[in-house]
Design a protein around this motif. Structure first.
Motif, PDB file in Angstrom:
ATOM      1  N   GLU A  37       0.842  -1.192   0.000  1.00 31.09           N
ATOM      2  CA  GLU A  37       0.000   0.000   0.000  1.00 31.09           C
ATOM      3  C   GLU A  37       0.876   1.240   0.000  1.00 31.09           C
ATOM      4  OE1 GLU A  37      -2.521  -0.316   3.401  1.00 31.09           O
ATOM      5  OE2 GLU A  37      -3.821  -1.838   2.504  1.00 31.09           O
ATOM      6  N   MET A  38       0.719   2.051  -1.057  1.00 31.40           N
ATOM      7  CA  MET A  38       1.441   3.309  -1.158  1.00 31.40           C
ATOM      8  C   MET A  38       0.431   4.428  -1.354  1.00 31.40           C
ATOM      9  SD  MET A  38       4.585   1.773  -3.438  1.00 31.40           S
ATOM     10  CE  MET A  38       5.750   3.080  -3.118  1.00 31.40           C
ATOM     11  N   THR A  39       0.896   5.652  -1.443  1.00 25.61           N
ATOM     12  CA  THR A  39       0.004   6.803  -1.452  1.00 25.61           C
ATOM     13  C   THR A  39      -1.051   6.738  -2.544  1.00 25.61           C
ATOM     14  OG1 THR A  39       1.743   8.198  -0.522  1.00 25.61           O
ATOM     15  CG2 THR A  39      -0.108   9.317  -1.583  1.00 25.61           C
ATOM     16  N   ASP A  40      -0.639   6.473  -3.777  1.00 24.48           N
ATOM     17  CA  ASP A  40      -1.589   6.512  -4.893  1.00 24.48           C
ATOM     18  C   ASP A  40      -1.804   5.160  -5.554  1.00 24.48           C
ATOM     19  OD1 ASP A  40       0.877   6.258  -5.983  1.00 24.48           O
ATOM     20  OD2 ASP A  40       0.729   7.954  -7.361  1.00 24.48           O
ATOM     21  N   GLN A  41      -1.244   4.114  -4.962  1.00 20.20           N
ATOM     22  CA  GLN A  41      -1.365   2.808  -5.596  1.00 20.20           C
ATOM     23  C   GLN A  41      -1.295   1.683  -4.568  1.00 20.20           C
ATOM     24  OE1 GLN A  41       1.089   2.214  -9.101  1.00 20.20           O
ATOM     25  NE2 GLN A  41       1.476   0.093  -8.532  1.00 20.20           N
ATOM     26  N   GLN A  42      -2.108   0.661  -4.783  1.00 16.21           N
ATOM     27  CA  GLN A  42      -2.052  -0.549  -3.967  1.00 16.21           C
ATOM     28  C   GLN A  42      -1.892  -1.742  -4.909  1.00 16.21           C
ATOM     29  OE1 GLN A  42      -5.430  -0.908  -1.340  1.00 16.21           O
ATOM     30  NE2 GLN A  42      -5.298   1.229  -0.683  1.00 16.21           N
ATOM     31  N   TYR A  95      -4.407  -1.446  -7.925  1.00 14.18           N
ATOM     32  CA  TYR A  95      -5.450  -0.461  -7.668  1.00 14.18           C
ATOM     33  C   TYR A  95      -4.857   0.940  -7.698  1.00 14.18           C
ATOM     34  CZ  TYR A  95      -8.946   2.157  -4.912  1.00 14.18           C
ATOM     35  OH  TYR A  95      -9.858   3.082  -4.461  1.00 14.18           O
ATOM     36  N   PHE A  96      -5.298   1.752  -8.673  1.00  7.20           N
ATOM     37  CA  PHE A  96      -4.881   3.145  -8.776  1.00  7.20           C
ATOM     38  C   PHE A  96      -5.924   3.987  -8.054  1.00  7.20           C
ATOM     39  CE2 PHE A  96      -3.198   0.896 -12.481  1.00  7.20           C
ATOM     40  CZ  PHE A  96      -1.843   1.167 -12.329  1.00  7.20           C
ATOM     41  N   VAL A  97      -5.558   4.475  -6.887  1.00  2.00           N
ATOM     42  CA  VAL A  97      -6.504   5.106  -5.963  1.00  2.00           C
ATOM     43  C   VAL A  97      -7.183   6.322  -6.575  1.00  2.00           C
ATOM     44  CG1 VAL A  97      -6.788   6.165  -3.699  1.00  2.00           C
ATOM     45  CG2 VAL A  97      -5.198   4.241  -3.993  1.00  2.00           C
ATOM     46  N   ASP A  98      -6.407   7.271  -7.091  1.00  2.00           N
ATOM     47  CA  ASP A  98      -6.982   8.515  -7.617  1.00  2.00           C
ATOM     48  C   ASP A  98      -7.853   8.276  -8.848  1.00  2.00           C
ATOM     49  OD1 ASP A  98      -5.711   9.903  -5.610  1.00  2.00           O
ATOM     50  OD2 ASP A  98      -3.974  10.443  -6.840  1.00  2.00           O
ATOM     51  N   ALA A  99      -7.445   7.345  -9.688  1.00  2.00           N
ATOM     52  CA  ALA A  99      -8.193   7.070 -10.918  1.00  2.00           C
ATOM     53  C   ALA A  99      -9.388   6.166 -10.671  1.00  2.00           C
ATOM     54  CB  ALA A  99      -7.279   6.426 -11.953  1.00  2.00           C
ATOM     55  N   GLU A 100      -9.460   5.574  -9.485  1.00  2.00           N
ATOM     56  CA  GLU A 100     -10.518   4.627  -9.135  1.00  2.00           C
ATOM     57  C   GLU A 100     -10.597   3.502 -10.162  1.00  2.00           C
ATOM     58  OE1 GLU A 100     -14.082   7.012  -8.460  1.00  2.00           O
ATOM     59  OE2 GLU A 100     -13.671   6.873  -6.315  1.00  2.00           O
ATOM     60  N   GLU A 101      -9.452   2.925 -10.462  1.00  2.00           N
ATOM     61  CA  GLU A 101      -9.358   1.806 -11.389  1.00  2.00           C
ATOM     62  C   GLU A 101      -8.539   0.685 -10.750  1.00  2.00           C
ATOM     63  OE1 GLU A 101      -9.362   4.131 -15.722  1.00  2.00           O
ATOM     64  OE2 GLU A 101      -7.546   3.148 -14.969  1.00  2.00           O
ATOM     65  N   VAL A 102      -8.915  -0.539 -11.019  1.00  4.34           N
ATOM     66  CA  VAL A 102      -8.119  -1.682 -10.583  1.00  4.34           C
ATOM     67  C   VAL A 102      -7.888  -2.593 -11.789  1.00  4.34           C
ATOM     68  CG1 VAL A 102     -10.161  -2.990  -9.809  1.00  4.34           C
ATOM     69  CG2 VAL A 102      -7.891  -3.598  -8.954  1.00  4.34           C
ATOM     70  N   MET A 103      -6.625  -2.864 -12.058  1.00  6.57           N
ATOM     71  CA  MET A 103      -6.269  -3.739 -13.167  1.00  6.57           C
ATOM     72  C   MET A 103      -6.016  -5.137 -12.614  1.00  6.57           C
ATOM     73  SD  MET A 103      -3.792  -1.282 -15.477  1.00  6.57           S
ATOM     74  CE  MET A 103      -3.746  -2.528 -16.777  1.00  6.57           C
ATOM     75  N   LYS A 113     -16.054  -3.424  -1.244  1.00  4.58           N
ATOM     76  CA  LYS A 113     -15.619  -2.292  -0.433  1.00  4.58           C
ATOM     77  C   LYS A 113     -15.267  -1.079  -1.292  1.00  4.58           C
ATOM     78  CE  LYS A 113     -13.783  -5.069   3.386  1.00  4.58           C
ATOM     79  NZ  LYS A 113     -12.576  -5.391   4.208  1.00  4.58           N
ATOM     80  N   HIS A 114     -15.222  -1.298  -2.617  1.00  2.00           N
ATOM     81  CA  HIS A 114     -14.900  -0.214  -3.549  1.00  2.00           C
ATOM     82  C   HIS A 114     -15.913  -0.235  -4.694  1.00  2.00           C
ATOM     83  CE1 HIS A 114     -10.962   0.224  -1.561  1.00  2.00           C
ATOM     84  NE2 HIS A 114     -10.937  -1.093  -1.532  1.00  2.00           N
ATOM     85  N   PRO A 115     -17.155   0.090  -4.421  1.00  2.00           N
ATOM     86  CA  PRO A 115     -18.221  -0.042  -5.430  1.00  2.00           C
ATOM     87  C   PRO A 115     -18.058   0.878  -6.625  1.00  2.00           C
ATOM     88  CG  PRO A 115     -19.003   1.182  -3.507  1.00  2.00           C
ATOM     89  CD  PRO A 115     -17.667   0.609  -3.124  1.00  2.00           C
ATOM     90  N   ASN A 116     -17.303   1.965  -6.486  1.00  2.00           N
ATOM     91  CA  ASN A 116     -17.146   2.914  -7.592  1.00  2.00           C
ATOM     92  C   ASN A 116     -15.901   2.667  -8.443  1.00  2.00           C
ATOM     93  OD1 ASN A 116     -19.468   4.365  -6.764  1.00  2.00           O
ATOM     94  ND2 ASN A 116     -18.263   5.447  -5.224  1.00  2.00           N
ATOM     95  N   VAL A 117     -15.163   1.625  -8.125  1.00  2.00           N
ATOM     96  CA  VAL A 117     -13.933   1.348  -8.844  1.00  2.00           C
ATOM     97  C   VAL A 117     -14.224   0.621 -10.157  1.00  2.00           C
ATOM     98  CG1 VAL A 117     -11.818  -0.033  -8.803  1.00  2.00           C
ATOM     99  CG2 VAL A 117     -12.464   1.312  -6.812  1.00  2.00           C
ATOM    100  N   ASP A 118     -13.578   1.081 -11.211  1.00  2.00           N
ATOM    101  CA  ASP A 118     -13.710   0.450 -12.522  1.00  2.00           C
ATOM    102  C   ASP A 118     -12.727  -0.715 -12.607  1.00  2.00           C
ATOM    103  OD1 ASP A 118     -14.291  -0.102 -15.147  1.00  2.00           O
ATOM    104  OD2 ASP A 118     -13.070   1.518 -15.965  1.00  2.00           O
TER     105      ASP A 118
END
Length: 209
Positions: free
Chosen positions: A77-82, A93-101, A199-204
């Motif tokens: 877990e880092m500031t803008d990425q997990q 998981y790119f936190v700011d972009a709300e995307e998980v690859m 837990k992340h319903p808005n994540v693409d």
């Protein structure tokens, strides 16, 4: 600035087990201690501060990070990425972009924490460059043919503790980590190393498999 996920994971890998070092003048023995220490624990947790330099000289702001390793599974877990992996699947998981690859762990098998550590003695040349008056040893790991140009570990030989590391990449990036705390052998269930979309319903979710 963002670094490639596999680069971040591999950087953390160099640090997870370095608590095992003692005041030895044999750098190769030091590497073996790192590997054996990793294998001796059920899991490892690390709290750290980190800085990134795009030119290898000027460091960015200090950020906080957290990482766990359990066999082939890991979470960073880092500031803008997990980045999370259960050994089979990797979620980035790119936190700011709300995307998980989502990708297959097998695609990056050579860059998992365990694989990186267990190949250190085969791929890297280790040398002890000195121990200062405070008992802080500097150990250099070099791999001219690899993506990591050089790794410098700082170890407190009196307390048998890792103090930090500088990782230099062939592309000029520099990744500096200062370890705050290490914990071992905690109770972590399998779900801990998965990404919970509930837990992340808005994540693409972008499935790359």
């Amino acid at each position: 600035m963002k670094m490639k996920t596999k680069n971040i994971i591999a950087c953390i890998a160099f640090l997870f087990a370095a608590q095992a070092v003692s005041a030895q003048n044999n750098a190769e023995a030091f590497i073996r201690l790192i590997i054996n220490q990793l294998k001796s624990h059920k899991n490892i947790e690390m709290t750290f501060n980190y800085q990134i330099s795009p030119d290898g000289k000027n460091l960015g702001e200090t950020e906080k990070g957290h990482a766990w390793l359990q066999g082939e599974s890991y979470k960073v877990e880092m500031t803008d990425q997990q980045t999370i992996s259960n050994g089979t699947t990797i979620w980035t998981y790119f936190v700011d972009a709300e995307e998980v690859m989502v990708s297959n762990a097998s695609e990056g098998a050579d860059n998992t924490p365990l694989k990186v550590l267990t190949s250190l003695d085969e791929n890297y040349v280790a040398s002890l460059t000195g121990i200062d008056a405070n008992g802080i040893a500097t150990v250099e790991l070099a791999n001219p043919a690899g993506q990591y140009k050089r790794v410098t570990l700082k170890i407190n030989t009196k307390k048998v503790e890792l103090k930090g590391a500088d990782v230099y990449f062939e592309d000029g990036n520099k990744f500096v980590i200062t370890v705050e705390e290490m914990k071992y052998d905690q109770e972590l269930d399998d779900k801990f190393f998965t990404f919970d979309t509930k837990k992340h319903p808005n994540v693409d979710v972008i499935d790359m498999r």
